[in-house]
Write a protein that holds these residues in place. Structure first.
Motif, short mmCIF file in Angstrom:
data_model
loop_
_atom_site.label_atom_id
_atom_site.label_comp_id
_atom_site.label_asym_id
_atom_site.label_seq_id
_atom_site.Cartn_x
_atom_site.Cartn_y
_atom_site.Cartn_z
N THR A 143 -5.02 -7.57 -0.52
CA THR A 143 -3.98 -8.26 -1.29
C THR A 143 -3.38 -7.34 -2.35
OG1 THR A 143 -5.63 -9.19 -2.80
CG2 THR A 143 -4.95 -10.56 -0.95
N ILE A 144 -4.20 -6.51 -2.97
CA ILE A 144 -3.69 -5.55 -3.96
C ILE A 144 -2.76 -4.55 -3.28
CG2 ILE A 144 -4.34 -3.65 -5.49
CD1 ILE A 144 -6.84 -5.22 -6.22
N GLU A 145 -3.16 -4.09 -2.12
CA GLU A 145 -2.35 -3.12 -1.38
C GLU A 145 -1.01 -3.73 -0.97
OE1 GLU A 145 -2.77 -0.61 2.72
OE2 GLU A 145 -4.59 -0.93 1.53
N LYS A 146 -1.02 -4.99 -0.53
CA LYS A 146 0.22 -5.66 -0.15
C LYS A 146 1.15 -5.81 -1.36
CE LYS A 146 -1.36 -8.36 3.78
NZ LYS A 146 -1.61 -9.71 4.29
N LYS A 147 0.57 -6.18 -2.50
CA LYS A 147 1.38 -6.34 -3.71
C LYS A 147 2.01 -5.01 -4.11
CE LYS A 147 -0.91 -10.33 -5.71
NZ LYS A 147 -1.70 -10.87 -6.81
N ASN A 148 1.24 -3.95 -4.00
CA ASN A 148 1.77 -2.63 -4.35
C ASN A 148 2.92 -2.23 -3.41
OD1 ASN A 148 0.12 -2.20 -6.53
ND2 ASN A 148 -1.42 -1.06 -5.37
N GLU A 150 4.90 -4.28 -1.72
CA GLU A 150 6.04 -5.15 -2.03
C GLU A 150 6.71 -4.73 -3.33
OE1 GLU A 150 4.66 -9.20 -2.00
OE2 GLU A 150 4.23 -9.15 0.13
N GLY A 151 5.91 -4.29 -4.28
CA GLY A 151 6.47 -3.86 -5.55
C GLY A 151 7.34 -2.62 -5.38
N PHE A 152 6.93 -1.69 -4.52
CA PHE A 152 7.72 -0.50 -4.27
C PHE A 152 9.00 -0.84 -3.51
CE2 PHE A 152 3.52 1.80 -4.64
CZ PHE A 152 3.85 2.45 -5.82
N ARG A 153 9.00 -1.84 -2.67
CA ARG A 153 10.19 -2.21 -1.91
C ARG A 153 11.22 -2.87 -2.81
NH1 ARG A 153 7.36 -4.98 3.28
NH2 ARG A 153 6.34 -3.10 4.03
N ASN A 154 10.77 -3.64 -3.78
CA ASN A 154 11.68 -4.35 -4.66
C ASN A 154 12.37 -3.38 -5.62
OD1 ASN A 154 11.06 -6.76 -3.52
ND2 ASN A 154 9.52 -7.30 -5.05
N GLU A 155 11.87 -2.25 -5.86
CA GLU A 155 12.49 -1.32 -6.81
C GLU A 155 13.64 -0.60 -6.25
OE1 GLU A 155 9.49 1.34 -8.16
OE2 GLU A 155 8.47 -0.20 -9.21
#
Length: 155
Positions: A143-148, A150-155
């Motif tokens: 879950t941490i890896e997925k959030k990371n 997703e966070g890079f894609r949103n930037e």
């Protein structure tokens, strides 16, 4: 056969009853728990009295009695040793008989099977707890890896 009283067991332990009655008492012990407990109590009392005799209070008295009877002290001691050896042997044979009876009944086998089942169930619980912790850790890391990501894609 009726239950054997404590006085009768004391006479049995003192080797003061006929051999046929001894055999009958011994056979009765195999089937009667109540008489077995009375026998054990009588044996403990006799053991306690033997400990008191160990202080050699009764020795000189018994020697005097045997001299009055005309027996020698050595014969008296030999007779007491033989009587003690017979009693010890009889008790050993009773204990061996109970052991054989318990083995034939499968008591020891069922006891070991119970211990094995308890050990195996505790091993399974330990393994499942460990596996559960590992699974939760990997899920958390995923879950941490997925959030990371997703966070890079949103930037």
């Amino acid at each position: 056969m009726n239950h054997v009283s404590e006085a009768q067991w004391v006479a049995y332990l003192a080797d003061e009853i006929p051999e046929a009655l001894k055999i009958e008492y011994e056979n009765h012990l195999y089937s009667c728990d109540k008489c077995l407990s009375v026998y054990m109590e009588a044996m403990e009392k006799e053991e306690t009295s033997l400990d008191i005799e160990g202080f050699d209070i009764a020795g000189p008295v018994m020697d005097s009695i045997s001299r009055l009877k005309g027996d020698s002290v050595e014969e008296s001691l030999q007779h007491r040793k033989e009587k003690s050896l017979r009693t010890i042997t009889r008790h050993y044979l009773i204990a061996a008989g109970f052991t054989i009876l318990l083995m034939a009944g499968g008591v020891f086998q069922s006891l070991t099977e119970y211990v094995d089942s308890v050990e195996s169930s505790s091993d399974k619980k330990t393994q499942s707890l460990t596996e559960d912790l590992i699974d939760k850790t990997f899920t958390w890391m995923d879950t941490i890896e997925k959030k990371n990501k997703e966070g890079f894609r949103n930037e």
